[in-house]
Design a protein around this motif. Structure first.
Motif, PDB file in Angstrom:
ATOM      1  N   GLY A  26       0.776  -1.230   0.000  1.00 25.35           N
ATOM      2  CA  GLY A  26       0.000   0.000   0.000  1.00 25.35           C
ATOM      3  C   GLY A  26       0.807   1.278   0.000  1.00 25.35           C
ATOM      4  N   LYS A  27       2.116   1.177  -0.194  1.00 29.52           N
ATOM      5  CA  LYS A  27       2.959   2.371  -0.178  1.00 29.52           C
ATOM      6  C   LYS A  27       3.262   2.842  -1.595  1.00 29.52           C
ATOM      7  CE  LYS A  27       5.134   1.030   4.178  1.00 29.52           C
ATOM      8  NZ  LYS A  27       6.390   0.631   4.860  1.00 29.52           N
ATOM      9  N   ASN A  28       3.358   4.144  -1.767  1.00 26.13           N
ATOM     10  CA  ASN A  28       3.726   4.725  -3.054  1.00 26.13           C
ATOM     11  C   ASN A  28       5.209   4.502  -3.316  1.00 26.13           C
ATOM     12  OD1 ASN A  28       1.065   5.843  -3.266  1.00 26.13           O
ATOM     13  ND2 ASN A  28       1.706   7.500  -1.903  1.00 26.13           N
ATOM     14  N   VAL A  29       5.564   4.414  -4.589  1.00 23.18           N
ATOM     15  CA  VAL A  29       6.932   3.998  -4.922  1.00 23.18           C
ATOM     16  C   VAL A  29       7.601   4.950  -5.917  1.00 23.18           C
ATOM     17  CG1 VAL A  29       8.373   2.114  -5.773  1.00 23.18           C
ATOM     18  CG2 VAL A  29       6.212   1.589  -4.616  1.00 23.18           C
ATOM     19  N   TYR A  30       8.835   5.347  -5.573  1.00 28.43           N
ATOM     20  CA  TYR A  30       9.728   5.988  -6.539  1.00 28.43           C
ATOM     21  C   TYR A  30      10.566   4.871  -7.166  1.00 28.43           C
ATOM     22  CZ  TYR A  30       8.887  10.688  -4.579  1.00 28.43           C
ATOM     23  OH  TYR A  30       8.319  11.866  -4.165  1.00 28.43           O
ATOM     24  N   VAL A  31      10.371   4.635  -8.454  1.00 25.65           N
ATOM     25  CA  VAL A  31      11.110   3.601  -9.174  1.00 25.65           C
ATOM     26  C   VAL A  31      12.314   4.242  -9.848  1.00 25.65           C
ATOM     27  CG1 VAL A  31      11.019   1.963 -11.098  1.00 25.65           C
ATOM     28  CG2 VAL A  31       9.063   2.162  -9.533  1.00 25.65           C
ATOM     29  N   HIS A  32      13.483   4.031  -9.276  1.00 26.22           N
ATOM     30  CA  HIS A  32      14.691   4.615  -9.855  1.00 26.22           C
ATOM     31  C   HIS A  32      15.332   3.656 -10.855  1.00 26.22           C
ATOM     32  CE1 HIS A  32      19.171   4.596  -9.895  1.00 26.22           C
ATOM     33  NE2 HIS A  32      18.960   5.833 -10.298  1.00 26.22           N
ATOM     34  N   TYR A  33      15.850   4.218 -11.936  1.00 25.54           N
ATOM     35  CA  TYR A  33      16.617   3.440 -12.896  1.00 25.54           C
ATOM     36  C   TYR A  33      17.729   4.325 -13.448  1.00 25.54           C
ATOM     37  CZ  TYR A  33      14.950   5.989 -16.994  1.00 25.54           C
ATOM     38  OH  TYR A  33      14.719   6.974 -17.925  1.00 25.54           O
ATOM     39  N   PHE A  34      18.695   3.684 -14.107  1.00 26.62           N
ATOM     40  CA  PHE A  34      19.765   4.439 -14.762  1.00 26.62           C
ATOM     41  C   PHE A  34      19.553   4.434 -16.277  1.00 26.62           C
ATOM     42  CE2 PHE A  34      24.235   3.915 -16.601  1.00 26.62           C
ATOM     43  CZ  PHE A  34      24.288   5.242 -16.993  1.00 26.62           C
ATOM     44  N   ASN A  35      19.602   3.258 -16.924  1.00 32.66           N
ATOM     45  CA  ASN A  35      19.485   3.241 -18.377  1.00 32.66           C
ATOM     46  C   ASN A  35      18.488   2.226 -18.924  1.00 32.66           C
ATOM     47  OD1 ASN A  35      20.836   0.871 -17.954  1.00 32.66           O
ATOM     48  ND2 ASN A  35      22.734   1.481 -18.963  1.00 32.66           N
ATOM     49  N   ASN A  36      17.727   1.563 -18.057  1.00 36.10           N
ATOM     50  CA  ASN A  36      16.764   0.567 -18.538  1.00 36.10           C
ATOM     51  C   ASN A  36      15.341   1.080 -18.356  1.00 36.10           C
ATOM     52  OD1 ASN A  36      15.384  -1.750 -19.320  1.00 36.10           O
ATOM     53  ND2 ASN A  36      16.843  -3.120 -18.315  1.00 36.10           N
ATOM     54  N   ILE A  37      14.972   2.057 -19.150  1.00 38.76           N
ATOM     55  CA  ILE A  37      13.659   2.683 -19.041  1.00 38.76           C
ATOM     56  C   ILE A  37      12.539   1.686 -19.327  1.00 38.76           C
ATOM     57  CG2 ILE A  37      13.788   3.502 -21.430  1.00 38.76           C
ATOM     58  CD1 ILE A  37      11.881   5.131 -18.479  1.00 38.76           C
ATOM     59  N   GLU A  38      12.787   0.717 -20.222  1.00 38.27           N
ATOM     60  CA  GLU A  38      11.742  -0.269 -20.540  1.00 38.27           C
ATOM     61  C   GLU A  38      11.354  -1.065 -19.299  1.00 38.27           C
ATOM     62  OE1 GLU A  38      14.577   0.024 -22.217  1.00 38.27           O
ATOM     63  OE2 GLU A  38      13.924   0.879 -24.138  1.00 38.27           O
ATOM     64  N   ASN A  39      12.349  -1.569 -18.585  1.00 32.57           N
ATOM     65  CA  ASN A  39      12.060  -2.328 -17.361  1.00 32.57           C
ATOM     66  C   ASN A  39      11.401  -1.452 -16.314  1.00 32.57           C
ATOM     67  OD1 ASN A  39      13.157  -4.583 -18.505  1.00 32.57           O
ATOM     68  ND2 ASN A  39      14.628  -4.978 -16.865  1.00 32.57           N
ATOM     69  N   ALA A  40      11.855  -0.211 -16.211  1.00 38.87           N
ATOM     70  CA  ALA A  40      11.276   0.703 -15.223  1.00 38.87           C
ATOM     71  C   ALA A  40       9.789   0.927 -15.501  1.00 38.87           C
ATOM     72  CB  ALA A  40      12.026   2.029 -15.232  1.00 38.87           C
ATOM     73  N   ARG A  41       9.436   1.032 -16.772  1.00 40.80           N
ATOM     74  CA  ARG A  41       8.026   1.228 -17.137  1.00 40.80           C
ATOM     75  C   ARG A  41       7.195  -0.003 -16.799  1.00 40.80           C
ATOM     76  NH1 ARG A  41       9.539   4.054 -22.900  1.00 40.80           N
ATOM     77  NH2 ARG A  41       9.626   6.232 -22.155  1.00 40.80           N
ATOM     78  N   VAL A  42       7.780  -1.175 -16.994  1.00 41.66           N
ATOM     79  CA  VAL A  42       7.073  -2.417 -16.650  1.00 41.66           C
ATOM     80  C   VAL A  42       6.842  -2.482 -15.143  1.00 41.66           C
ATOM     81  CG1 VAL A  42       7.262  -4.934 -16.549  1.00 41.66           C
ATOM     82  CG2 VAL A  42       7.901  -3.721 -18.644  1.00 41.66           C
ATOM     83  N   VAL A  43       7.869  -2.156 -14.378  1.00 39.35           N
ATOM     84  CA  VAL A  43       7.743  -2.166 -12.917  1.00 39.35           C
ATOM     85  C   VAL A  43       6.681  -1.170 -12.477  1.00 39.35           C
ATOM     86  CG1 VAL A  43       8.941  -1.692 -10.735  1.00 39.35           C
ATOM     87  CG2 VAL A  43      10.113  -2.935 -12.556  1.00 39.35           C
ATOM     88  N   LYS A  44       6.682   0.006 -13.070  1.00 34.69           N
ATOM     89  CA  LYS A  44       5.683   1.025 -12.730  1.00 34.69           C
ATOM     90  C   LYS A  44       4.272   0.502 -12.968  1.00 34.69           C
ATOM     91  CE  LYS A  44       4.400   5.848 -13.828  1.00 34.69           C
ATOM     92  NZ  LYS A  44       2.992   5.659 -14.265  1.00 34.69           N
ATOM     93  N   LYS A  45       4.081  -0.101 -14.129  1.00 30.67           N
ATOM     94  CA  LYS A  45       2.757  -0.599 -14.484  1.00 30.67           C
ATOM     95  C   LYS A  45       2.308  -1.688 -13.518  1.00 30.67           C
ATOM     96  CE  LYS A  45       0.156  -2.181 -18.536  1.00 30.67           C
ATOM     97  NZ  LYS A  45       0.247  -2.506 -19.992  1.00 30.67           N
ATOM     98  N   GLU A  46       3.220  -2.589 -13.162  1.00 37.46           N
ATOM     99  CA  GLU A  46       2.869  -3.677 -12.256  1.00 37.46           C
ATOM    100  C   GLU A  46       2.585  -3.159 -10.849  1.00 37.46           C
ATOM    101  OE1 GLU A  46       6.200  -6.317 -12.726  1.00 37.46           O
ATOM    102  OE2 GLU A  46       5.246  -7.389 -14.391  1.00 37.46           O
TER     103      GLU A  46
END
Length: 241
Positions: A26-46
């Protein structure tokens, strides 16, 4: 719940597993990444499937400019920091380029300390917060051909123990998780035969899963671990105990 959790390196396997279980709590998340924006977007969506807010933030934490770049993207100060960014190197110390050594130290030791320094004051004011470090079993035992990686992870482990004593009066918990051999891309440097021999050397007879690391992280951040402070919990299947 309006708590925000910052997870560095959240586009990697362990970071992604931690992010999803954090969102599930139930906590909001800052998803940090360096150069893998595709994976970061998948994590965000999930993560968003759990009905929480998620923001992707980008920064190269192996550079001195990385910390201020990341801090500028945080709209709300996080109540929890999970330092997970990391990069390994397999080879002799004498073969390592000095610039690469400096980047490893910046990424896995200097940047976590600088981020913590910047983000701790609001936690101290509120007398509440959690700081959790993902280090490595090599930070506990050391590893030939991974000397710098072992050194920076060992530094993180000691950082946890020292900072825990400093922040305890402010009711801020500081702990670490030291994974053993986990099924991630970090093992891509090893040949199949080497990984087979590694598994044979692990008492449980297998590699760990990112989700198993994430489960320990969530436990340490829960009220069930309210009296666990300044500890490094190794998730290793009995390897190098």
């Amino acid at each position: 719940m309006n708590e925000w959790v910052l997870i560095t390196g959240a586009s990697g396997e362990i970071g992604a597993a931690v992010a999803k279980k954090t969102a599930a709590s139930g906590k909001n998340v800052y998803v940090h990444y360096f150069n893998n924006i595709e994976n970061a977007r998948v994590v965000k969506k999930e993560c968003e499937l759990f009905g929480v807010k998620v923001k992707i933030v980008q920064a190269d934490l192996s550079e001195a400019s990385g910390v201020p770049t990341l801090l500028a993207q945080l709209d709300t100060p996080p109540s929890t920091i999970i330092h997970n960014s990391g990069k390994s190197y397999v080879g002799l110390l004498t073969d390592m380029d000095n610039d690469f050594i400096a980047k490893m130290v910046q990424l896995q030791l200097t940047s976590p300390m600088q981020l913590t320094k910047a983000l701790v004051p609001p936690m101290v004011q509120q007398k509440q917060g959690d700081i959790l470090v993902i280090s490595s079993i090599w930070g506990l035992t050391g590893a030939s051909c991974e000397v710098v990686y072992s050194a920076v992870k060992g530094g993180l482990n000691t950082f946890v123990k020292a900072l825990a004593k400093e922040l305890a009066p402010s009711n801020i918990r500081v702990n670490g998780v030291a994974p053993g051999a986990i099924e991630t891309k970090m093992l891509q440097f090893f040949k199949d035969e080497d990984k087979r021999l590694m598994q044979e050397d692990i008492p449980l007879g297998r590699l760990g899963k990112p989700e198993e690391v994430a489960d320990v992280v969530q436990f340490l951040l829960s009220e069930n671990a309210s009296y666990i402070h300044g500890q490094i919990i190794s998730v290793n299947g009995g390897w190098f105990c």
